[in-house]
Design a protein around this motif. Structure first.
Motif, PDB file in Angstrom:
ATOM      1  N   CYS A   8       0.848  -1.197   0.000  1.00 55.44           N
ATOM      2  CA  CYS A   8       0.000   0.000   0.000  1.00 55.44           C
ATOM      3  C   CYS A   8       0.888   1.254   0.000  1.00 55.44           C
ATOM      4  O   CYS A   8       1.845   1.340   0.769  1.00 55.44           O
ATOM      5  CB  CYS A   8      -0.904  -0.005   1.228  1.00 55.44           C
ATOM      6  SG  CYS A   8      -1.898   1.506   1.361  1.00 55.44           S
ATOM      7  N   CYS A  11       0.072   4.684   4.304  1.00 51.68           N
ATOM      8  CA  CYS A  11       0.750   4.943   5.580  1.00 51.68           C
ATOM      9  C   CYS A  11       1.859   3.952   5.899  1.00 51.68           C
ATOM     10  O   CYS A  11       2.038   2.940   5.227  1.00 51.68           O
ATOM     11  CB  CYS A  11      -0.276   5.007   6.718  1.00 51.68           C
ATOM     12  SG  CYS A  11      -0.736   3.418   7.410  1.00 51.68           S
ATOM     13  N   CYS A  15       0.843  -2.176   4.522  1.00 54.78           N
ATOM     14  CA  CYS A  15       0.044  -3.383   4.298  1.00 54.78           C
ATOM     15  C   CYS A  15       0.334  -3.979   2.924  1.00 54.78           C
ATOM     16  O   CYS A  15       0.465  -3.254   1.934  1.00 54.78           O
ATOM     17  CB  CYS A  15      -1.447  -3.052   4.381  1.00 54.78           C
ATOM     18  SG  CYS A  15      -1.949  -2.451   5.992  1.00 54.78           S
ATOM     19  N   CYS A  43      -7.320  -0.999   4.902  1.00 48.09           N
ATOM     20  CA  CYS A  43      -8.348  -0.014   5.240  1.00 48.09           C
ATOM     21  C   CYS A  43      -8.938   0.564   3.953  1.00 48.09           C
ATOM     22  O   CYS A  43      -8.510   0.229   2.840  1.00 48.09           O
ATOM     23  CB  CYS A  43      -7.783   1.075   6.149  1.00 48.09           C
ATOM     24  SG  CYS A  43      -6.707   2.259   5.325  1.00 48.09           S
TER      25      CYS A  43
HETATM   26 FE1  SF4 Z   1      -2.597   1.361   3.563  1.00 50.00          FE
HETATM   27 FE2  SF4 Z   1      -4.538   1.475   5.383  1.00 50.00          FE
HETATM   28 FE3  SF4 Z   1      -2.596  -0.361   5.585  1.00 50.00          FE
HETATM   29 FE4  SF4 Z   1      -2.043   2.200   6.037  1.00 50.00          FE
HETATM   30  S1  SF4 Z   1      -3.423   0.885   7.239  1.00 50.00           S
HETATM   31  S2  SF4 Z   1      -0.827   0.786   4.804  1.00 50.00           S
HETATM   32  S3  SF4 Z   1      -3.383   3.210   4.563  1.00 50.00           S
HETATM   33  S4  SF4 Z   1      -4.146  -0.227   3.956  1.00 50.00           S
END
Ligand code: SF4
Length: 715
Positions: A8, A11, A15, A43
């Protein structure tokens, strides 16, 4: 449809994602059950990535304007690159190397960070290379280095499943690191009595819903709370004297300081009850395995590095480090803020956590880069805020901005806009246009973004993940590393930047980490395609390291960690009769940074369309405002207008506004109209979490007749 594994791009949780590509476009994103950091969870931001990739706001072609008052026009890549090379060269020739600066982003891959930093420090000969990590994790990095001997969070996400006390301070994990929060929630639900959760935050957030004890402290009083807790631990025999004796230095100095923080004094500074401080200390001190999580609420302070020292003191005094379920754990904001630190992506660093002031380090890196001895300047360059201050005063004449939006994200937006207007030459390299920053560009360079390029990122638990190229960039956009290499070639350094692939860049950088704390010389792209280990990984056969300091040896000259005595310091700007509230800023779950990407996702935009001001009922009554009213919040630097949510969830005297909206979304929607540039003397991280403000009801939401944004005027 086959799916490809990647990471991802939002953040620092990092993930793992599975991405389905149809007809060359990202069609669907879901969690990757095989990724060890997230175990299949994601998320909403990740799920809604597909609509953010091909939008009308993608920057497709290089653009150039010959004068500030003319419009940007499309030009061929060759002309754009030649212009950047010539204008940067001209600034250096006329004003010296330190008249230019590069400001980059935790959105860059490790390879991109490395080549941009190499060009700046090794060839343009300026250490004015800083990144938005300065707004994010600079205090954590400085704090780890000062107390433990090196940067690098020592923990793993698995520690959440082993800890029996989790102390969250200055982090709204539920909104800012949602997947990690869900993991903590599952752990708490499985063992509600065995796992204690302490939350220190002036707001009662969803994170606090999970807590056994919520410490609604006064903004900026973290050191008083932490010293008060350590006072109680010492008084009640809950410190680990064997660990202190075997593995640390400086306990006596800390003991002297914490003696001055009995619960009564800590309570009077923090606004907490004495009994809460004692209860928090006992819960922490009696835990077999205690974990502290923190984020921007600690880091974004003019005393952020001292706050981190106080957290680390707590862990060193109790021996809560280097074991499963135990340790101090900073949660990074950006997806590759960690990789940026590892590659030397800050003004005081060289690759592999080397200090730029270390002559041996400079010499090692110069040899690796094939440049003359003495090429790398021996003093740290300007940190983020100092770069923009230098532009405003004319000491810096040209800036190259990569993948970030400082005109919305930096404190005191007026200063940043003035700096960019004042500059002789502004290059902005981004995937999106317009942003608050691109409107100041003399040259716009279109960058590829996730997942249009290959590279590696490191998440908050030191885990490296390979991101493959899964789709073509739109228009003429190019990977950031390729753009940097083209400019380097145009300036005469083609041979030193003649990379065939991101894998080749990675190998060059990874070799520089050998023997360093962040050693990943045992890795290459081929291995990372198959696995995502945590550094250090010093050999190809090494499995990776789930935890640092398990042997009790720290990377200091004598192998011992250092206690650092720290005192409470007030925020730079305290409330007074003219500005009686403390404004604090932060994130909401559906948005990311300055909305350049999440603002393109209809579902996220619809669900959270506007900033909302949170205000305590007593403050609302004093100001004569009601829930749902539009209010004007002003500081000594500017104002903001937003709808008001009156709530008991925020401490009296404090109001909260999310910072995602910049002036592009309405001039008076930007929280950074109000924030100030006070900063930590060691980390140079700005105090985005506290400034004095006043509030009143706004009779007309936009009193000067509609949206006053400069962009609105431009259109
Ligand atoms: Fe991406 Fe959400 Fe995981 Fe952060 S918590 S890395 S925004 S999927």
């Amino acid at each position: 449809m086959p799916e490809a594994a990647t990471l991802c791009p939002y953040c620092g949780v990092g993930c793992g994602l599975l991405v389905e590509v149809r007809d060359g476009r990202v069609a669907r994103v879901r969690g990757d059950p095989a990724h060890p950091s997230s175990l299949g969870d994601v998320c909403a931001k990740a799920v809604h990535l597909p609509p953010t990739l091909r939008t009308n706001e993608r920057l497709l072609y290089p653009q150039l304007r010959s004068r500030r008052d003319s419009v940007l026009s499309r030009v061929p890549w060759e002309l754009a690159v030649r212009t950047v090379a010539e204008r940067l060269g001209q600034s250096v020739a006329e004003h010296g190397s330190d008249a230019i600066a590069v400001y980059a982003s935790g959105q860059l891959t490790t390879e991109e960070y490395y080549v941009a930093s190499k060009l700046a420090k090794g060839f343009l000969r300026t250490n004015n290379f800083d990144t938005n990590s300065r707004l994010c994790m600079a205090s954590a990095a400085a704090g780890y280095t000062r107390s433990l001997g090196a940067d690098g969070p020592p923990c793993s996400y698995d520690d959440l499943d082993a800890a029996d006390c989790v102390f969250l301070i200055g982090t709204n994990t539920a909104d800012c690191h949602p997947v990690l929060f869900k993991r903590l929630r599952r752990r708490k639900a499985a063992a509600p009595d065995a796992v204690g959760v302490l939350v220190a935050d002036p707001r009662w957030t969803e994170t606090a819903d999970l807590s056994d004890l919520h410490l609604s402290l006064r903004p900026g009083s973290d050191v008083a709370l932490l010293n008060g807790m350590l006072h109680v631990l010492s008084r009640e025999g809950l410190v680990d004297r064997a660990f202190i004796a075997a593995h640390t230095n400086g306990w006596a100095d800390v003991e002297r300081v914490i003696a001055e923080y009995p619960p009564a004094r800590a309570a009077s500074i923090s606004g907490l009850g004495e009994e809460s401080i004692v209860a928090a200390a006992r819960r922490f001190g009696r835990a077999r395995r205690a974990l502290t999580l923190w984020s921007m609420g600690v880091n974004q302070s003019r005393s952020g590095t001292d706050k981190i020292a106080a957290i680390l003191n707590l862990h060193l005094a109790t021996g809560q480090i280097g074991r499963a379920g135990a340790g101090p754990f900073s949660l990074t904001g950006q997806p590759n803020a960690m990789g940026g630190r590892e590659t030397g992506g800050l003004a005081h660093l060289l690759p592999g956590y080397r200090s730029i002031e270390d002559a041996q380090a400079r010499s090692d890196v110069e040899r690796h880069w094939g440049v003359e001895p003495g090429t790398i300047a021996p003093r740290p360059g300007r940190a983020a805020l100092e770069i923009f201050e230098g532009l405003a005063t004319g000491e810096i004449r040209a800036i190259w901005i990569l993948g970030t939006n400082p005109a919305a994200s930096m404190p005191d937006t007026d200063l940043v806009e003035r700096a960019l207007r004042q500059a002789d030459f502004v290059v902005v390299q981004d995937a999106y246009h317009p942003t608050e920053t691109t409107r100041f560009a003399d040259v716009l360079l279109p960058a590829a973004q996730w997942p249009e390029k290959a590279g590696v990122m490191t998440n908050s638990e030191r885990r490296l993940t390979y991101l493959p190229r899964l789709a073509s960039p739109p228009g003429e956009a190019l990977p950031d590393a390729e753009i940097v290499a083209r400019v380097a070639a145009a300036m005469g350094w083609k041979a030193s930047f003649a990379y065939e692939s991101a894998a080749e860049i990675f190998d060059e950088f990874a070799a520089l980490t050998a023997g360093r704390p962040c050693d990943y010389s045992g890795l290459d792209h081929a291995r990372l395609r198959a696995a995502s280990p945590q550094w250090p990984v010093p050999t190809p056969a090494h499995p990776g390291s789930s935890r640092l300091y398990a042997d009790g040896i720290f990377p200091t000259s004598d192998g011992r960690a250092r206690f650092v005595p720290v005192e409470h310091a007030e925020p730079a700007e305290l409330p007074d009769t003219a500005f009686p509230l403390t404004l604090t800023t932060g994130r909401v779950r559906d948005h990311w940074h300055t909305l350049t990407r999440t603002g393109q996702a209809p579902a996220l935009r619809t669900r959270t369309p506007e900033p909302i001001v949170e205000l305590n009922g007593a403050d609302a009554q004093r100001a004569g405002v009601h829930d749902g009213d539009f209010v004007e919040i002003a500081s000594r630097r500017g104002k903001l207008i937003a709808q008001c949510r009156v709530t008991s969830a925020i401490r009296e005297g404090v109001c909260f506004v999310p910072f995602h909206w910049g002036r592009r979304f309405g001039f008076y929607k930007s929280a950074n109209n109000l924030t100030l540039g006070a900063r930590d003397p060691l980390s140079h991280q700005p105090e985005l979490k506290a400034c004095a403000a006043r509030l009143r009801r706004a009779e007309h939401p936009y009193p000067q007749g509609g949206d006053q944004s400069p962009q609105a005027a431009d259109q």
